[in-house]
Design a protein around this motif. Structure first.
Motif, PDB file in Angstrom:
ATOM      1  N   MET A 290       0.827  -1.199   0.000  1.00 36.80           N
ATOM      2  CA  MET A 290       0.000   0.000   0.000  1.00 36.80           C
ATOM      3  C   MET A 290       0.866   1.257   0.000  1.00 36.80           C
ATOM      4  N   TYR A 291       1.927   1.268   0.786  1.00 34.64           N
ATOM      5  CA  TYR A 291       2.817   2.429   0.780  1.00 34.64           C
ATOM      6  C   TYR A 291       3.450   2.640  -0.596  1.00 34.64           C
ATOM      7  N   HIS A 292       3.812   1.561  -1.254  1.00 25.58           N
ATOM      8  CA  HIS A 292       4.391   1.666  -2.606  1.00 25.58           C
ATOM      9  C   HIS A 292       3.418   2.370  -3.545  1.00 25.58           C
ATOM     10  N   TYR A 293       2.177   1.903  -3.590  1.00 24.25           N
ATOM     11  CA  TYR A 293       1.193   2.482  -4.512  1.00 24.25           C
ATOM     12  C   TYR A 293       0.748   3.870  -4.062  1.00 24.25           C
ATOM     13  N   LEU A 294       0.647   4.074  -2.758  1.00 19.27           N
ATOM     14  CA  LEU A 294       0.253   5.390  -2.261  1.00 19.27           C
ATOM     15  C   LEU A 294       1.294   6.440  -2.629  1.00 19.27           C
ATOM     16  N   ASN A 295       2.569   6.127  -2.455  1.00 15.92           N
ATOM     17  CA  ASN A 295       3.626   7.083  -2.821  1.00 15.92           C
ATOM     18  C   ASN A 295       3.632   7.367  -4.317  1.00 15.92           C
ATOM     19  N   MET A 296       3.357   6.342  -5.113  1.00 22.16           N
ATOM     20  CA  MET A 296       3.258   6.537  -6.560  1.00 22.16           C
ATOM     21  C   MET A 296       2.109   7.491  -6.894  1.00 22.16           C
TER      22      MET A 296
ATOM     23  N   GLY B  41      -5.779  11.200   0.855  1.00 26.65           N
ATOM     24  CA  GLY B  41      -5.808  11.613   2.253  1.00 26.65           C
ATOM     25  C   GLY B  41      -6.223  10.479   3.177  1.00 26.65           C
ATOM     26  N   TYR B  42      -7.210   9.705   2.734  1.00 20.71           N
ATOM     27  CA  TYR B  42      -7.691   8.582   3.549  1.00 20.71           C
ATOM     28  C   TYR B  42      -6.603   7.523   3.736  1.00 20.71           C
ATOM     29  N   PHE B  43      -5.934   7.145   2.648  1.00 18.58           N
ATOM     30  CA  PHE B  43      -4.933   6.081   2.746  1.00 18.58           C
ATOM     31  C   PHE B  43      -3.676   6.542   3.464  1.00 18.58           C
ATOM     32  N   GLU B  44      -3.391   7.834   3.443  1.00 19.04           N
ATOM     33  CA  GLU B  44      -2.278   8.336   4.246  1.00 19.04           C
ATOM     34  C   GLU B  44      -2.515   8.066   5.732  1.00 19.04           C
ATOM     35  N   LYS B  45      -3.768   8.088   6.156  1.00 24.02           N
ATOM     36  CA  LYS B  45      -4.107   7.850   7.557  1.00 24.02           C
ATOM     37  C   LYS B  45      -4.197   6.360   7.892  1.00 24.02           C
ATOM     38  N   THR B  46      -4.634   5.555   6.932  1.00 22.07           N
ATOM     39  CA  THR B  46      -4.919   4.146   7.245  1.00 22.07           C
ATOM     40  C   THR B  46      -3.785   3.186   6.898  1.00 22.07           C
ATOM     41  N   ALA B  47      -2.831   3.614   6.083  1.00 25.17           N
ATOM     42  CA  ALA B  47      -1.768   2.690   5.651  1.00 25.17           C
ATOM     43  C   ALA B  47      -0.985   2.143   6.830  1.00 25.17           C
TER      44      ALA B  47
ATOM     45  N   ARG C  62      -4.882   4.376 -11.087  1.00 27.26           N
ATOM     46  CA  ARG C  62      -4.563   2.956 -10.892  1.00 27.26           C
ATOM     47  C   ARG C  62      -3.937   2.698  -9.522  1.00 27.26           C
ATOM     48  N   PRO C  63      -2.895   3.435  -9.097  1.00 28.92           N
ATOM     49  CA  PRO C  63      -2.358   3.151  -7.767  1.00 28.92           C
ATOM     50  C   PRO C  63      -3.346   3.424  -6.633  1.00 28.92           C
ATOM     51  N   VAL C  64      -4.213   4.422  -6.778  1.00 29.61           N
ATOM     52  CA  VAL C  64      -5.224   4.656  -5.743  1.00 29.61           C
ATOM     53  C   VAL C  64      -6.191   3.473  -5.666  1.00 29.61           C
ATOM     54  N   LEU C  65      -6.605   2.976  -6.823  1.00 28.47           N
ATOM     55  CA  LEU C  65      -7.515   1.821  -6.831  1.00 28.47           C
ATOM     56  C   LEU C  65      -6.834   0.568  -6.283  1.00 28.47           C
ATOM     57  N   THR C  66      -5.536   0.421  -6.525  1.00 29.60           N
ATOM     58  CA  THR C  66      -4.840  -0.734  -5.949  1.00 29.60           C
ATOM     59  C   THR C  66      -4.798  -0.639  -4.428  1.00 29.60           C
ATOM     60  N   CYS C  67      -4.644   0.572  -3.899  1.00 27.98           N
ATOM     61  CA  CYS C  67      -4.702   0.740  -2.440  1.00 27.98           C
ATOM     62  C   CYS C  67      -6.071   0.309  -1.909  1.00 27.98           C
ATOM     63  N   GLU C  68      -7.100   0.699  -2.636  1.00 24.69           N
ATOM     64  CA  GLU C  68      -8.454   0.328  -2.200  1.00 24.69           C
ATOM     65  C   GLU C  68      -8.644  -1.189  -2.260  1.00 24.69           C
ATOM     66  N   TRP C  69      -8.093  -1.816  -3.301  1.00 23.17           N
ATOM     67  CA  TRP C  69      -8.191  -3.274  -3.420  1.00 23.17           C
ATOM     68  C   TRP C  69      -7.467  -3.950  -2.254  1.00 23.17           C
ATOM     69  N   ILE C  70      -6.284  -3.485  -1.934  1.00 23.61           N
ATOM     70  CA  ILE C  70      -5.510  -4.074  -0.836  1.00 23.61           C
ATOM     71  C   ILE C  70      -6.276  -3.946   0.480  1.00 23.61           C
ATOM     72  N   GLU C  71      -6.858  -2.768   0.712  1.00 17.88           N
ATOM     73  CA  GLU C  71      -7.609  -2.584   1.956  1.00 17.88           C
ATOM     74  C   GLU C  71      -8.821  -3.513   2.013  1.00 17.88           C
ATOM     75  N   ARG C  72      -9.503  -3.667   0.879  1.00 21.61           N
ATOM     76  CA  ARG C  72     -10.740  -4.448   0.875  1.00 21.61           C
ATOM     77  C   ARG C  72     -10.483  -5.953   0.891  1.00 21.61           C
ATOM     78  N   TYR C  73      -9.479  -6.419   0.123  1.00 25.39           N
ATOM     79  CA  TYR C  73      -9.308  -7.860  -0.071  1.00 25.39           C
ATOM     80  C   TYR C  73      -8.037  -8.431   0.562  1.00 25.39           C
TER      81      TYR C  73
END
Length: 261
Positions: free
Chosen positions: A129-135, A227-233, A159-170
């Protein structure tokens, strides 16, 4: 018309002959694999290779990548299996993407299937998630802040934002295909999905997608999610991990399988 697969196969055979290696696996890794190539996109070919046993018995530190000059058609380079396994144990997202690419050029031996079989043990939701979030943050900050933006860059943030969402969900490695991410994660009735699909249709049709006004629904979505993934990663799990002995055994088995002749 040129058959790009034939050209890629010929280049892989040249690399084997010139370098004295065997290519274990080769795939597409860029915008073609993600599902949004441009008209003039080259082929981003990535491969994993193995050298003869004696090469690994030297006391010298040796180069563990093979790269070829980028041409109008091909961007091709690869990693030694030993390097790949060391990155695999660290849940390296680019390597994991290679292993699950929807466009496969070559898979002659069993090693990559064995690696896939244990990939859930090495997958680290937090580091990926950090990899995709930084991208996403870097591309969003660099390309999408002005009133006039280069709109093809939306794909490189979406795409990287959606991958973060996928990682969080699945809690698993996301699929490479952009449309799978969109279809799974964004409701069909949402305005955002319509806007993204229209943009994707334009890109597939060969539109240049140069500078245009900001697409406000996408910008709003990206800003909110980043902003959301910066807090939850920070709350994501690390990898379970595999024993080094297990990866050593895979490496030795690959050497035996490839060079048994």
């Amino acid at each position: 018309m040129l058959d790009y697969r034939v050209i890629i196969q010929e280049e892989l055979r040249k690399i084997e002959a010139q370098e004295g290696v065997r290519i274990l696996y080769a795939c597409e890794s860029g915008s073609r694999a993600w599902g949004f190539p441009s008209k003039d996109s080259d082929y981003d070919v990535r491969f994993i290779y193995i050298r003869p046993v004696d090469w690994y018995l030297s006391i010298k530190e040796r180069r563990d990548v093979i790269e070829r000059p980028i041409s109008d058609l091909l961007d091709i380079n690869g990693w030694d299996l030993k390097k790949a396994l060391n990155l695999f144990r660290k849940s390296n997202p680019p390597l994991l993407e290679w292993l699950y690419s929807p466009i496969l050029y070559e898979e002659k031996y069993s090693i990559t299937e064995q690696i896939r079989a244990i990939s859930p043990l090495t997958f680290s939701p937090k580091s990926c998630m950090y990899h995709y979030l930084n991208m996403a943050k870097g591309n969003f900050r660099e390309y999408l802040q002005s009133e006039q933006v280069k709109i093809k860059k939306y794909f490189y943030v979406l795409r990287p934002v959606l991958t973060c969402e996928w990682i969080e969900r699945y809690n698993e490695m996301p699929p490479m295909e952009f449309e799978v991410l969109v279809d799974t994660l964004i409701p069909a009735e949402a305005e955002l999905r319509t806007v993204i699909q229209d943009l994707l249709s334009r890109k597939k049709a060969g539109d240049e997608l140069d500078y245009e006004p900001q697409i406000h629904p996408i910008n709003a979505y990206l800003e909110e999610k980043i902003g959301y993934f910066e807090k939850t990663a920070t709350e994501m799990k690390a990898a379970e991990g595999v024993f080094d002995e297990q990866l050593d055994a895979l490496f030795r088995a690959a050497l035996t399988e490839v060079w048994k002749e």
